[in-house]
Enzyme design. Structure first.
Site, short mmCIF file in Angstrom:
data_model
loop_
_atom_site.label_atom_id
_atom_site.label_comp_id
_atom_site.label_asym_id
_atom_site.label_seq_id
_atom_site.Cartn_x
_atom_site.Cartn_y
_atom_site.Cartn_z
N VAL A 132 68.84 87.00 96.13
CA VAL A 132 67.70 87.77 96.63
C VAL A 132 66.75 86.92 97.47
O VAL A 132 65.79 87.46 98.04
CB VAL A 132 66.90 88.44 95.49
CG1 VAL A 132 67.77 89.40 94.72
CG2 VAL A 132 66.25 87.40 94.57
N LYS A 133 67.00 85.62 97.56
CA LYS A 133 66.12 84.76 98.33
C LYS A 133 66.46 84.84 99.82
O LYS A 133 67.37 85.54 100.25
CB LYS A 133 66.22 83.32 97.83
CG LYS A 133 65.82 83.12 96.38
CD LYS A 133 64.39 83.53 96.12
CE LYS A 133 63.82 82.98 94.82
NZ LYS A 133 64.59 83.25 93.63
N ILE A 134 65.70 84.10 100.63
CA ILE A 134 65.81 84.19 102.09
C ILE A 134 67.15 83.67 102.59
O ILE A 134 67.75 84.23 103.51
CB ILE A 134 64.63 83.43 102.73
CG1 ILE A 134 63.31 84.11 102.33
CG2 ILE A 134 64.77 83.35 104.25
CD1 ILE A 134 62.08 83.28 102.57
#
Length: 386
Positions: free
Chosen positions: A187-189
């Site tokens: 879910v991170k960049i």
């Protein structure tokens, strides 16, 4: 359902992973060093150590700076559990500093007051771990000034903030800290599946990180006791862990990093659209510090605490995958058993009571965002009229 976060994988990412699967090294090979080099060059730090996840990265960063029994680490309650838990893994104690009511990041004013009191009681922190919530940098210049005065180390938890800018540089360059940690959860960049890194400017600390991530072993004769017995020889000179990242993960991360500026630019554009489209609703949008530009891992809004559950449920029912970041760590049962009580960090608790994270990811379309905005508008206005 439109999720609050989602990875963005393209064919180049797939090809990078496949190339490793067809190579001689699935782990402990050259892809890991390539990934570390890409991160170090991007953020502007000379050293980068890649590990299995960001919790491991925090643990190793704290250990490499000497955190242990008898020490205390301070962080904020508006974070994921790992920031605090990793200090307990070291045998240290944890305490919490309240947040700034605008940024939801560590309050430098609250930190200064707490340090003044701690100096009087002889219980200053060994490490302070500011958290760059949602991708917005903390006031690191202010934290650094206090570190110089009171003598503590600084570890930035930048799990949300790869690609963020601060005072003319990138978050992670460690101009105002000893170490900085990034996360690469899906879910991170940027993602490696699971994974994390520690960046630093300190070569000796970097060498310790590399040794700690692989059982505390070294093949470097300069770090051994006595002479090496040959090319096969290694020594364990400290107690480490197996926190190694695989070449499969590292290859995915290096491929993802080629698009990081595109990812961040799209997130910033979507955040600007949210700012515009939500501007006339009775809610609080993210505040932006002029000293830095957020990477927008999250787009957190704040609504009336009496209406939050109703709005949240309405959005989920409409297929909008909203979430809440974060339940204040000190209010968790485990930390209450350690003596913390509700009311200890009132700003963080007040933020949590009305917090909702809206969907935001680089592959999100304008049409999907419009759907989110209309659902927010309906839910907020319905709750207000109820």
């Amino acid at each position: 359902m439109i999720p609050y976060g989602r990875q963005d994988i393209d064919e180049n990412d797939v090809a990078a992973v496949v190339a490793v699967l067809r190579s001689d090294f699935l782990t402990q090979g050259p892809a890991v060093q390539d990934f570390e080099k890409v991160i170090a060059e991007y953020v502007g730090a000379p050293h980068c150590c890649a590990v299995s996840n960001a919790t491991a990265a925090l643990h190793l960063a704290y250990l490499a700076l000497g955190l242990g029994p008898g020490d205390v680490l301070w962080t904020v309650p508006n974070t994921f559990l790992a920031t605090a838990n990793a200090a307990l893994y070291c045998g240290a104690e944890v305490d919490f500093v309240d947040t700034d009511p605008r940024s939801y990041n560590l309050s430098v004013e609250a930190l200064s007051r707490k340090l003044d009191q701690a100096e009087k009681t002889g219980r200053l922190p060994a490490i302070v771990a500011p958290v760059h919530f949602a991708g917005q940098s903390c006031d690191m210049r202010g934290v650094h000034a206090l570190a110089q005065r009171y003598g503590f180390k600084v570890v930035e938890d930048a799990s949300h903030a790869i690609g963020a800018d601060y005072l003319g540089g990138k978050v992670g360059d460690c101009r105002y800290s000893d170490m900085c940690v990034f996360s690469f959860h899906p879910v991170k960049i940027v993602t490696t599946g699971e994974g994390g890194v520690v960046t630093t400017r300190d070569p000796e600390a970097a060498a310790t990180l590399f040794q700690l991530r692989s059982h505390g072993m070294t093949r470097d004769s300069s770090r051994m006791e006595g002479e090496s017995e040959g090319p096969w020889y290694y020594q364990q000179t400290m107690l480490g862990m197996n926190y190694r990242i695989t070449d499969i993960q590292a290859a995915l991360g290096a491929s993802q990093m080629r698009r990081i500026d595109l990812f961040v630019a799209r997130r910033r554009a979507l955040a600007a659209r949210y700012d515009d489209l939500l501007g006339n609703l009775p809610l609080t949008r993210p505040w932006q510090d002029l000293d830095g530009r957020s990477a927008f891992h999250l787009y957190p809004i704040h609504v009336d605490s009496q209406q939050r559950r109703r709005i949240f449920d309405a959005l989920r029912a409409a297929g909008i995958g909203v979430n809440v970041h974060y339940i204040p760590v000190h209010t968790q049962p485990y930390y209450r058993q350690r003596g913390f009580e509700p009311g200890y960090c009132p700003n963080a608790e007040a933020y949590y009571a009305g917090a909702i994270s809206l969907p935001l990811f680089s592959a999100m379309t304008d049409a999907e965002q419009d759907e989110v905005v209309e659902a927010v508008r309906a839910a907020v206005m319905d709750a207000r009229s109820a």
